[in-house]
Each structure stands twice: as structure tokens, then as C-alpha cells.
Design a protein around this motif. Sequence first.
Motif, PDB file in Angstrom:
ATOM      1  N   LEU A 172       0.825  -1.212   0.000  1.00  0.00           N
ATOM      2  CA  LEU A 172       0.000   0.000   0.000  1.00  0.00           C
ATOM      3  C   LEU A 172       0.858   1.261   0.000  1.00  0.00           C
ATOM      4  O   LEU A 172       0.457   2.287  -0.560  1.00  0.00           O
ATOM      5  CB  LEU A 172      -0.923   0.013   1.217  1.00  0.00           C
ATOM      6  CG  LEU A 172      -2.276  -0.692   1.073  1.00  0.00           C
ATOM      7  CD1 LEU A 172      -3.067  -0.573   2.360  1.00  0.00           C
ATOM      8  CD2 LEU A 172      -3.073  -0.115  -0.097  1.00  0.00           C
ATOM      9  N   ASP A 173       2.012   1.202   0.631  1.00  0.00           N
ATOM     10  CA  ASP A 173       2.890   2.375   0.669  1.00  0.00           C
ATOM     11  C   ASP A 173       3.294   2.815  -0.731  1.00  0.00           C
ATOM     12  O   ASP A 173       3.451   4.005  -0.991  1.00  0.00           O
ATOM     13  CB  ASP A 173       4.149   2.074   1.498  1.00  0.00           C
ATOM     14  CG  ASP A 173       3.857   2.008   2.989  1.00  0.00           C
ATOM     15  OD1 ASP A 173       2.768   2.474   3.405  1.00  0.00           O
ATOM     16  OD2 ASP A 173       4.702   1.491   3.735  1.00  0.00           O
ATOM     17  N   GLN A 174       3.481   1.857  -1.641  1.00  0.00           N
ATOM     18  CA  GLN A 174       3.799   2.198  -3.024  1.00  0.00           C
ATOM     19  C   GLN A 174       2.602   2.837  -3.722  1.00  0.00           C
ATOM     20  O   GLN A 174       2.738   3.810  -4.459  1.00  0.00           O
ATOM     21  CB  GLN A 174       4.201   0.943  -3.800  1.00  0.00           C
ATOM     22  CG  GLN A 174       5.509   0.311  -3.391  1.00  0.00           C
ATOM     23  CD  GLN A 174       5.721  -0.995  -4.125  1.00  0.00           C
ATOM     24  OE1 GLN A 174       5.338  -2.060  -3.647  1.00  0.00           O
ATOM     25  NE2 GLN A 174       6.326  -0.931  -5.297  1.00  0.00           N
ATOM     26  N   VAL A 175       1.431   2.286  -3.476  1.00  0.00           N
ATOM     27  CA  VAL A 175       0.225   2.717  -4.174  1.00  0.00           C
ATOM     28  C   VAL A 175      -0.255   4.068  -3.666  1.00  0.00           C
ATOM     29  O   VAL A 175      -0.794   4.885  -4.438  1.00  0.00           O
ATOM     30  CB  VAL A 175      -0.871   1.642  -4.015  1.00  0.00           C
ATOM     31  CG1 VAL A 175      -2.191   2.101  -4.594  1.00  0.00           C
ATOM     32  CG2 VAL A 175      -0.411   0.339  -4.658  1.00  0.00           C
ATOM     33  N   ARG A 176      -0.072   4.346  -2.383  1.00  0.00           N
ATOM     34  CA  ARG A 176      -0.567   5.596  -1.798  1.00  0.00           C
ATOM     35  C   ARG A 176       0.114   6.837  -2.383  1.00  0.00           C
ATOM     36  O   ARG A 176      -0.361   7.955  -2.164  1.00  0.00           O
ATOM     37  CB  ARG A 176      -0.367   5.567  -0.278  1.00  0.00           C
ATOM     38  CG  ARG A 176      -1.356   4.671   0.447  1.00  0.00           C
ATOM     39  CD  ARG A 176      -1.317   4.925   1.940  1.00  0.00           C
ATOM     40  NE  ARG A 176      -2.268   4.094   2.659  1.00  0.00           N
ATOM     41  CZ  ARG A 176      -1.938   3.143   3.515  1.00  0.00           C
ATOM     42  NH1 ARG A 176      -0.659   2.909   3.771  1.00  0.00           N
ATOM     43  NH2 ARG A 176      -2.857   2.429   4.134  1.00  0.00           N
ATOM     44  N   LYS A 177       1.221   6.650  -3.087  1.00  0.00           N
ATOM     45  CA  LYS A 177       1.894   7.791  -3.710  1.00  0.00           C
ATOM     46  C   LYS A 177       1.115   8.294  -4.931  1.00  0.00           C
ATOM     47  O   LYS A 177       1.384   9.384  -5.436  1.00  0.00           O
ATOM     48  CB  LYS A 177       3.320   7.402  -4.109  1.00  0.00           C
ATOM     49  CG  LYS A 177       4.195   7.063  -2.904  1.00  0.00           C
ATOM     50  CD  LYS A 177       5.561   6.554  -3.316  1.00  0.00           C
ATOM     51  CE  LYS A 177       6.379   6.150  -2.093  1.00  0.00           C
ATOM     52  NZ  LYS A 177       7.701   5.576  -2.460  1.00  0.00           N
ATOM     53  N   LEU A 178       0.155   7.500  -5.406  1.00  0.00           N
ATOM     54  CA  LEU A 178      -0.710   7.927  -6.502  1.00  0.00           C
ATOM     55  C   LEU A 178      -1.874   8.733  -5.942  1.00  0.00           C
ATOM     56  O   LEU A 178      -2.198   8.652  -4.763  1.00  0.00           O
ATOM     57  CB  LEU A 178      -1.249   6.707  -7.243  1.00  0.00           C
ATOM     58  CG  LEU A 178      -0.214   5.775  -7.873  1.00  0.00           C
ATOM     59  CD1 LEU A 178      -0.899   4.518  -8.395  1.00  0.00           C
ATOM     60  CD2 LEU A 178       0.539   6.475  -8.988  1.00  0.00           C
ATOM     61  N   ASP A 179      -2.537   9.500  -6.810  1.00  0.00           N
ATOM     62  CA  ASP A 179      -3.689  10.254  -6.327  1.00  0.00           C
ATOM     63  C   ASP A 179      -4.862   9.312  -6.076  1.00  0.00           C
ATOM     64  O   ASP A 179      -4.932   8.210  -6.617  1.00  0.00           O
ATOM     65  CB  ASP A 179      -4.071  11.362  -7.320  1.00  0.00           C
ATOM     66  CG  ASP A 179      -4.496  10.813  -8.674  1.00  0.00           C
ATOM     67  OD1 ASP A 179      -5.572  10.204  -8.765  1.00  0.00           O
ATOM     68  OD2 ASP A 179      -3.734  10.988  -9.649  1.00  0.00           O
ATOM     69  N   ASP A 180      -5.779   9.756  -5.233  1.00  0.00           N
ATOM     70  CA  ASP A 180      -6.882   8.902  -4.776  1.00  0.00           C
ATOM     71  C   ASP A 180      -7.725   8.359  -5.920  1.00  0.00           C
ATOM     72  O   ASP A 180      -8.188   7.216  -5.873  1.00  0.00           O
ATOM     73  CB  ASP A 180      -7.773   9.675  -3.800  1.00  0.00           C
ATOM     74  CG  ASP A 180      -7.083   9.929  -2.467  1.00  0.00           C
ATOM     75  OD1 ASP A 180      -6.084   9.234  -2.184  1.00  0.00           O
ATOM     76  OD2 ASP A 180      -7.552  10.804  -1.715  1.00  0.00           O
ATOM     77  N   ALA A 181      -7.945   9.196  -6.940  1.00  0.00           N
ATOM     78  CA  ALA A 181      -8.795   8.764  -8.055  1.00  0.00           C
ATOM     79  C   ALA A 181      -8.191   7.555  -8.764  1.00  0.00           C
ATOM     80  O   ALA A 181      -8.906   6.603  -9.113  1.00  0.00           O
ATOM     81  CB  ALA A 181      -8.995   9.920  -9.034  1.00  0.00           C
TER      82      ALA A 181
END
Length: 289
Positions: A172-181
Motif C-alpha cells: 500500500l505504501d507504493q500505491v498511496r503515492k498515486l492520487d486517490d482517483a
Amino acid sequence: MTLSREASTPDFGEWAGVERDLELTDADFSRIRHLIYQRAGIVLAEHKREMVYSRLAKRLRQHGLIRFADYLSRLERQADSSEWEAFTNALTTNLTAFFREAHHFPLLAQHAQKQGGTLRVWSAAASTGEEPYSIAMALDEALDGRTRNVEVLASDIDTEALRRADAGVYALDQVRKLDDARVKRYFQRGRGQHEGLARIRPELRAMVRFLPLNLLAPSWPVEGSFDAIFCRNVMIYFDKPTQARILERFAPLLKPDGLLFAGHSENFSYITETFRLRGQTVYVRRPRS
């Protein structure tokens, strides 16, 4: 009461060398550099010695060996051994992230919107999948989800990295760097035993085809024509003659207006006349005379 200097100063000693249970000689390191260059075109610098030791030591221990010389001799005697794959995987660097070098993706999106028919993009150093999935997201957004005729080919020499890419599961730490949308649109959140993980949604995963491929192989199991090729941050591991040969092989696989994306520290302008710089680390094929 005043403490003496000796009493108030912590006890520091000299740096001790890292204890090693295996023997890596200068001759061994030279052989390793030669073998990985022959196998994958990777040029290992002298300062990579510690990295080489730490990564290959695991292979030696698995085989019950204590000398690198014995391990290398075994490799050389068995040209078709699966250990070659493990050897290459161990010495391959997989540093990547979603939408790394972000300025490339709007250019890809603009290019995709101008094209008609089938749209094909090749990620030639796909690593653990962040790049090809970023390409797929960018294309899906640019085409408003009309991706029926879109294919992203993702290849890499590292079969273990490709296995992880194919699974499409990330921390999740990798993915959270993307915007929420983007996170909501393209990922599923893990629950239970998968807590802390996120998985690429099946619709996006279906756009990407993974393929093991060595850029130094005499033939590639790929067919043109591609609208774009991403070959980013891999050429830096090759010498200039190898870079030139790969670029010459890319050229006929690109459509006449196709784009070639390079890494931020790579400059192809002085390596080949086949491509010309169009923008920041983006190249197009020169017209044939």
C-alpha cells in the motif's frame, strides 16, 4: 566533579572488515563481470563488488559451496542450467515506481489520442510491473476507457521480477503515492491476510502481456509496429556499442511517428543517428533517406 576525557568519551574502535564466510577473489569478480556482460550486456563497475558478493553469496549457500570459483565453474560447465537464470536475476537491479519520470506520460497520452486502430506500447525493461501498469493507466485515461484495441507488452530479463509484475500485487505504501482517483479506479485493497497490500484490477491487468526477454538475445519474440517503446534506465548498464545495437533493432519495430522514451540520465543523441531528440528524453525515428 569533573569527569576526565577518558571517562566521558564513549569507547570507539577501528572499523572492522565485514566478516565473510565465502571467498571472492579478484579473479572471481573478473569472471563474474565477464559472464554477466556476455549473458545480459550488463557492465558491472568495480564499486559493485559488495553488491555482487551479497547477492551471489545466497546462491552459493543454497548449493552448499564456499568458493565463488566453484560456483562459476559449475555455471560455465552447464550452459543450459536454470542456475543461469538465478545468476542473472541476482545481478539485475530493479529500481522502479509508478509514474516514474512523470513528464513522459502526458506525452504518451497526447500521442495515443492522435492514433487510430490498434495501439501498442512496449515496456522493454518492465521490472516488477510499475512502468507497464503506469502506461496502461495513462492510456486508459487518455482514451476514456476505450482500450479494447490497446496492448502493452512488458518484458524483462529478470524472471522473478516478471513473476511479481504478473501477480500485480504491491505494498500500500507504493500505491498511496498515486492520487486517490487512480487508486480507486485501478486497484483493489487487500483484506485479511492481504492487509497492507493492493492488487491491480483485472480490467487493467488484461491490457498488459508479460514476456521474458533478453535485449542481447539474437532474436526477440516481439513483432512491430509499436506506437511507443519505453526503454528507460536500462541502457546505463550497457556499453556504447551495445546501446547502439539495441537502438538499431528498436527502429524497425516503431511506427514512422512512434516515440522512444529514455531514462533521465540517458542520452541517445551521440550513440546513433537513427533517432533524433524530440523532447526531454523522448526520441523519434529519423526519416529514412
